[in-house]
Each structure stands twice: as structure tokens, then as C-alpha cells.
Write a protein that holds these residues in place. Sequence first.
Motif, PDB file in Angstrom:
ATOM      1  N   GLU A 131       0.840  -1.205   0.000  1.00 56.04           N
ATOM      2  CA  GLU A 131       0.000   0.000   0.000  1.00 56.04           C
ATOM      3  C   GLU A 131       0.873   1.253   0.000  1.00 56.04           C
ATOM      4  O   GLU A 131       0.648   2.190  -0.756  1.00 56.04           O
ATOM      5  CB  GLU A 131      -0.905   0.015   1.243  1.00 56.04           C
ATOM      6  CG  GLU A 131      -1.971  -1.043   1.246  1.00 56.04           C
ATOM      7  CD  GLU A 131      -2.984  -0.859   0.130  1.00 56.04           C
ATOM      8  OE1 GLU A 131      -3.563   0.225   0.027  1.00 56.04           O
ATOM      9  OE2 GLU A 131      -3.170  -1.815  -0.657  1.00 56.04           O
ATOM     10  N   SER A 140       3.191   7.570  -6.486  1.00 54.53           N
ATOM     11  CA  SER A 140       2.448   8.648  -7.142  1.00 54.53           C
ATOM     12  C   SER A 140       2.449   9.933  -6.287  1.00 54.53           C
ATOM     13  O   SER A 140       1.690  10.854  -6.568  1.00 54.53           O
ATOM     14  CB  SER A 140       1.016   8.197  -7.411  1.00 54.53           C
ATOM     15  OG  SER A 140       0.432   7.782  -6.210  1.00 54.53           O
ATOM     16  N   ASN A 141       3.290   9.950  -5.262  1.00 54.64           N
ATOM     17  CA  ASN A 141       3.421  11.122  -4.383  1.00 54.64           C
ATOM     18  C   ASN A 141       2.066  11.547  -3.801  1.00 54.64           C
ATOM     19  O   ASN A 141       1.727  12.728  -3.762  1.00 54.64           O
ATOM     20  CB  ASN A 141       4.057  12.284  -5.176  1.00 54.64           C
ATOM     21  CG  ASN A 141       4.899  13.146  -4.277  1.00 54.64           C
ATOM     22  OD1 ASN A 141       5.239  12.760  -3.168  1.00 54.64           O
ATOM     23  ND2 ASN A 141       5.238  14.337  -4.749  1.00 54.64           N
ATOM     24  N   ALA A 142       1.312  10.558  -3.339  1.00 56.79           N
ATOM     25  CA  ALA A 142      -0.024  10.832  -2.811  1.00 56.79           C
ATOM     26  C   ALA A 142       0.047  11.345  -1.373  1.00 56.79           C
ATOM     27  O   ALA A 142       1.103  11.311  -0.747  1.00 56.79           O
ATOM     28  CB  ALA A 142      -0.860   9.557  -2.868  1.00 56.79           C
ATOM     29  N   THR A 143      -1.092  11.824  -0.891  1.00 53.81           N
ATOM     30  CA  THR A 143      -1.141  12.327   0.489  1.00 53.81           C
ATOM     31  C   THR A 143      -1.010  11.178   1.495  1.00 53.81           C
ATOM     32  O   THR A 143      -0.449  11.358   2.570  1.00 53.81           O
ATOM     33  CB  THR A 143      -2.467  13.071   0.748  1.00 53.81           C
ATOM     34  OG1 THR A 143      -3.550  12.245   0.306  1.00 53.81           O
ATOM     35  CG2 THR A 143      -2.512  14.406   0.045  1.00 53.81           C
ATOM     36  N   LEU A 144      -1.530  10.025   1.103  1.00 45.80           N
ATOM     37  CA  LEU A 144      -1.460   8.864   2.013  1.00 45.80           C
ATOM     38  C   LEU A 144      -0.018   8.341   2.115  1.00 45.80           C
ATOM     39  O   LEU A 144       0.673   8.229   1.101  1.00 45.80           O
ATOM     40  CB  LEU A 144      -2.371   7.741   1.507  1.00 45.80           C
ATOM     41  CG  LEU A 144      -3.869   7.933   1.742  1.00 45.80           C
ATOM     42  CD1 LEU A 144      -4.663   6.969   0.879  1.00 45.80           C
ATOM     43  CD2 LEU A 144      -4.234   7.749   3.203  1.00 45.80           C
ATOM     44  N   PHE A 145       0.385   8.058   3.308  1.00 50.59           N
ATOM     45  CA  PHE A 145       1.739   7.529   3.614  1.00 50.59           C
ATOM     46  C   PHE A 145       2.867   8.442   3.106  1.00 50.59           C
ATOM     47  O   PHE A 145       3.958   7.977   2.823  1.00 50.59           O
ATOM     48  CB  PHE A 145       1.904   6.105   3.045  1.00 50.59           C
ATOM     49  CG  PHE A 145       0.807   5.172   3.430  1.00 50.59           C
ATOM     50  CD1 PHE A 145       0.607   4.807   4.762  1.00 50.59           C
ATOM     51  CD2 PHE A 145      -0.069   4.649   2.482  1.00 50.59           C
ATOM     52  CE1 PHE A 145      -0.418   3.951   5.124  1.00 50.59           C
ATOM     53  CE2 PHE A 145      -1.101   3.810   2.846  1.00 50.59           C
ATOM     54  CZ  PHE A 145      -1.272   3.458   4.166  1.00 50.59           C
ATOM     55  N   TYR A 146       2.561   9.722   2.992  1.00 46.83           N
ATOM     56  CA  TYR A 146       3.523  10.689   2.450  1.00 46.83           C
ATOM     57  C   TYR A 146       4.791  10.745   3.305  1.00 46.83           C
ATOM     58  O   TYR A 146       5.898  10.872   2.776  1.00 46.83           O
ATOM     59  CB  TYR A 146       2.863  12.076   2.394  1.00 46.83           C
ATOM     60  CG  TYR A 146       3.760  13.167   1.887  1.00 46.83           C
ATOM     61  CD1 TYR A 146       3.966  13.350   0.519  1.00 46.83           C
ATOM     62  CD2 TYR A 146       4.413  14.028   2.772  1.00 46.83           C
ATOM     63  CE1 TYR A 146       4.794  14.355   0.051  1.00 46.83           C
ATOM     64  CE2 TYR A 146       5.237  15.034   2.309  1.00 46.83           C
ATOM     65  CZ  TYR A 146       5.427  15.185   0.945  1.00 46.83           C
ATOM     66  OH  TYR A 146       6.255  16.189   0.480  1.00 46.83           O
ATOM     67  N   TYR A 147       4.614  10.656   4.633  1.00 49.59           N
ATOM     68  CA  TYR A 147       5.774  10.807   5.526  1.00 49.59           C
ATOM     69  C   TYR A 147       6.528   9.501   5.769  1.00 49.59           C
ATOM     70  O   TYR A 147       7.580   9.511   6.392  1.00 49.59           O
ATOM     71  CB  TYR A 147       5.349  11.434   6.857  1.00 49.59           C
ATOM     72  CG  TYR A 147       4.971  12.889   6.694  1.00 49.59           C
ATOM     73  CD1 TYR A 147       5.936  13.842   6.393  1.00 49.59           C
ATOM     74  CD2 TYR A 147       3.652  13.303   6.809  1.00 49.59           C
ATOM     75  CE1 TYR A 147       5.602  15.170   6.210  1.00 49.59           C
ATOM     76  CE2 TYR A 147       3.313  14.631   6.633  1.00 49.59           C
ATOM     77  CZ  TYR A 147       4.292  15.562   6.334  1.00 49.59           C
ATOM     78  OH  TYR A 147       3.963  16.882   6.143  1.00 49.59           O
ATOM     79  N   ASP A 148       5.969   8.400   5.306  1.00 47.10           N
ATOM     80  CA  ASP A 148       6.690   7.127   5.478  1.00 47.10           C
ATOM     81  C   ASP A 148       7.511   6.864   4.217  1.00 47.10           C
ATOM     82  O   ASP A 148       7.125   6.082   3.349  1.00 47.10           O
ATOM     83  CB  ASP A 148       5.713   5.980   5.750  1.00 47.10           C
ATOM     84  CG  ASP A 148       6.419   4.784   6.352  1.00 47.10           C
ATOM     85  OD1 ASP A 148       7.645   4.861   6.542  1.00 47.10           O
ATOM     86  OD2 ASP A 148       5.747   3.775   6.636  1.00 47.10           O
ATOM     87  N   THR A 149       8.639   7.516   4.147  1.00 47.41           N
ATOM     88  CA  THR A 149       9.433   7.481   2.910  1.00 47.41           C
ATOM     89  C   THR A 149      10.100   6.131   2.665  1.00 47.41           C
ATOM     90  O   THR A 149      10.311   5.752   1.528  1.00 47.41           O
ATOM     91  CB  THR A 149      10.514   8.578   2.940  1.00 47.41           C
ATOM     92  OG1 THR A 149      11.192   8.477   4.192  1.00 47.41           O
ATOM     93  CG2 THR A 149       9.903   9.946   2.767  1.00 47.41           C
ATOM     94  N   PHE A 195       1.154   4.255  -3.036  1.00 51.86           N
ATOM     95  CA  PHE A 195       0.836   5.679  -2.866  1.00 51.86           C
ATOM     96  C   PHE A 195       2.082   6.559  -2.922  1.00 51.86           C
ATOM     97  O   PHE A 195       2.015   7.692  -3.360  1.00 51.86           O
ATOM     98  CB  PHE A 195       0.059   5.903  -1.558  1.00 51.86           C
ATOM     99  CG  PHE A 195      -1.365   5.442  -1.656  1.00 51.86           C
ATOM    100  CD1 PHE A 195      -2.295   6.175  -2.374  1.00 51.86           C
ATOM    101  CD2 PHE A 195      -1.782   4.264  -1.053  1.00 51.86           C
ATOM    102  CE1 PHE A 195      -3.613   5.750  -2.485  1.00 51.86           C
ATOM    103  CE2 PHE A 195      -3.097   3.836  -1.167  1.00 51.86           C
ATOM    104  CZ  PHE A 195      -3.998   4.571  -1.883  1.00 51.86           C
TER     105      PHE A 195
END
Lengths: 104, 158
Positions: free
Chosen positions: B67, B74-83, B71
Motif C-alpha cells: 500500500e 504517485s506522491n499521494a497524500t497517504l503515507f507521504y511521511y513514510d518514505t 501511494f
Amino acid sequence: MTTIINMSSTTIYSLPPYQPYNLTVRKRQITFYDWLDSPVEDIGGIIKDNNKILIHSDYIKYFHSCINDILTTNKLQIHKKKEFKNELATFIYKTSDEPEKCHV
Amino acid sequence: MPCIRKKRKQKRVKEPETISFETVLRETCTLTDFLNCDKTRVILEQNWFFEFTRKYAPQIEEFYENERKYFRESNATLFYYDTCGSFVSHLTTMLFSHVEPKYDLEFFYNNPNLAKPLIEKMENIKHEKELEHKRLIQENYKIHQETQEPNIKINWGK
């Protein structure tokens, strides 16, 4: 529609995101509840699922059901289901960003 | 000449049936007994943690990683900070705290020596219960004697 509220300090309704070691985190501009109703965005804009705008709460429901499926196939049970769902939503919220328009 | 049949006539001494420690555990101790004893509870909890991390956590991690990657690409808002997927441990820890544990008693049946503290504890409890039972009987007897009418003189026909 989401309401944009300028929040100078973090409140209980806007927990800060997890701090990754290689990234600075942005201050929350909207509350957790507003974030739930906000659309999921990617590089191409708002994500749509069967011509319906996908909002964060929809994704949390999907994520929760997938986790539940894994647990039930392994015959595992959750003892406090509501509390678990809330914590799961908080976890996704803390790993996620807000929609771009909140930061304009 | 020594009698050959003599041996047959000798009575066979029956060996006393030895009950294995494992069967004692299986028949007498329940899961709550194991959990009530500190030492066995710690072992059960450690085993459950080991089983969870070995068997169930990888499935959760795999799902989360799929998941997150989807995300993140595609640089989505979801999981944005879990690089790099480092926050998955938060998820598995949270799950571990919410899932009802599946304690496996087979571990003790296979290694009965580890359950010795429980047996000792149960013997102590049994002994204490016996003492308590005796004490209660004595108390009841005393109360009964005190409440009875004192010195009833019986005429035995003399």
C-alpha cells in the motif's frame, strides 16, 4: 467541502505527523476530522475510484477491512474493536499529509 | 538339579504405573492456571510475542508495504511521511497490543520441566486450601458449642 483553519499550534484534533529522518514535516492546517473528509490526492490531482472522489475515510475503511481479513484468515481476534479502528485511523493520519490546497 | 520351571512360578512384581509429568499438566492444569503463575505466564507471553512476530507480522508488513509503495510512487497524500517504510513497526506494535493472544500450551507439554514452578505453586495452594478448610471446621465447631444450651443434666434413671 473541507474548511481550512490556520492552526498555529498542534491540538488534540491535529496530531503532528511522524518525523521521518530525511524529511521535514509540515504543520497541520486542518483538523483530523476535516482530513478524514478531504480527498486523497496524488501527483495527478484528486484520486477517483469508479468516478467517485476517494476521501481519506474511505481509504481507512478499506485498510481496516484488509487488516481484518488478514486477522480472520489467521483466526485472530481484536478485543477492543472500536479503539483499534481509532488507532488505525490515527496511524494512517500520522503517516499522511494533507491535501495540497490546505498549504496554499 | 535346579528346577527350570521355578522361574515361571515366581510372581511377577507389577511395576507401579508411572504417570508422566506431561499427562499431569494436560489433565490438571488449565490455561488460567498457567497464566496465574508468574514464571509460566512470562514464558507464554514471550512465546506468543515470538509467534506473532514470526508468523503474523510479516503478512501485515507485506500488505502495508504494498500500500505504501503504491501511494508513495504517485506522491499521494497517504503515507507521504513514510518514505522508507520505517513506520510499519508502529502498526505491528499496535496490532500486537489489540490482538487477543493465542497462548500455546503445547510448549509446556513438550518441555514439562518448565512448568515445575506452576506445579509447586499448585501444591502450595492445595496445602493452603486444606489448612483453611480445617480452620473453618474448627471455627464452626467452636461457634456451634458456644450456641448450644450449657450443662443440660440428664437423668439416666438412677
